[in-house]
Scaffold this active site. Sequence first.
Site, PDB file in Angstrom:
ATOM      1  N   GLU A 104     -33.269 -52.759 -55.681  1.00  0.00           N
ATOM      2  CA  GLU A 104     -33.204 -52.683 -54.225  1.00  0.00           C
ATOM      3  C   GLU A 104     -33.027 -51.263 -53.698  1.00  0.00           C
ATOM      4  O   GLU A 104     -33.578 -50.907 -52.651  1.00  0.00           O
ATOM      5  CB  GLU A 104     -32.067 -53.574 -53.696  1.00  0.00           C
ATOM      6  CG  GLU A 104     -32.389 -55.054 -53.671  1.00  0.00           C
ATOM      7  CD  GLU A 104     -32.148 -55.752 -54.994  1.00  0.00           C
ATOM      8  OE1 GLU A 104     -32.207 -56.989 -55.041  1.00  0.00           O
ATOM      9  OE2 GLU A 104     -31.905 -55.045 -56.005  1.00  0.00           O
ATOM     10  N   GLU A 135     -30.318 -62.066 -59.109  1.00  0.00           N
ATOM     11  CA  GLU A 135     -29.184 -62.637 -58.394  1.00  0.00           C
ATOM     12  C   GLU A 135     -29.165 -64.155 -58.474  1.00  0.00           C
ATOM     13  O   GLU A 135     -28.089 -64.767 -58.496  1.00  0.00           O
ATOM     14  CB  GLU A 135     -29.205 -62.153 -56.947  1.00  0.00           C
ATOM     15  CG  GLU A 135     -28.875 -60.666 -56.858  1.00  0.00           C
ATOM     16  CD  GLU A 135     -29.126 -60.067 -55.497  1.00  0.00           C
ATOM     17  OE1 GLU A 135     -28.259 -59.348 -54.990  1.00  0.00           O
ATOM     18  OE2 GLU A 135     -30.220 -60.331 -54.920  1.00  0.00           O
TER      19      GLU A 135
END
Length: 255
Positions: free
Chosen positions: A129, A109
């Site tokens: 995640e 990210e």
Amino acid sequence: MSTSEVRAQRVGSALLITIDRPEARNSVNAAVAAGLAAALDELEADTALRAGVLTGAQGTFSAGMDLKAALKGESPTIAGRGFGGLTEAHLTKPLIAAVEGFALGGGFELALGCDLIVAAQDAKFGLPEVKRGLIAAGGGVIRLPKRLPYHLAMEFLLTGEPVSGVRAGELGLANRVTAPGEAVATALELAEQLAHNAPLALAAVKSLTRAADGVPEAEAFALQRETMSTLMASADVQEGMTAFAERRPPRWTGK
């Protein structure tokens, strides 16, 4: 402005920002987030700096959020600036990710928060995640479907499985794919290329791209007219036109 967790080094007109926690695979804790925010502030404030390059120490970009630190109550986000002090920050200068090794979770990210990505062939990009009961909340869920076709983005987000730097290049996620160990050098070359262009124009491209995202086309063109009006009144536009007519390199002042 360097700290023990984040090093900032001037290389020509670029600021090379290095996450320096190799013992933790350059994962992001509160100290790293603060260090990155400080380095980005330095990049923004210094008119001699034209672009930034973000990388990680000792062959790893970043393994994302430091889960051990998070379990102790540390936050890897900064209010108004997002994960690592970067993912929600509005920077006016170009930022290039130079990815070696793992760019996982929040590490990926951080790269998605940059304007350009250079990846080593054997780099690993992934958003794992969901394997931990979470979602990629540092921009992965929001940004990746805008960068890739829906089904390809959802493969990242739903499986949590990583891809190589070579595959990232094939998907259009990486602007350049290099031999292992060459990502930073290539990113600095890109930064030098950007430095030849007008800083106000570079900032305008970034600002308008953000502002026009998701708005009706007519509104986007109205925003563009405002941006062009401001640029046309700048000294740099006059310098750019004059330099072209005189067949010489322009001398930008950022005014």
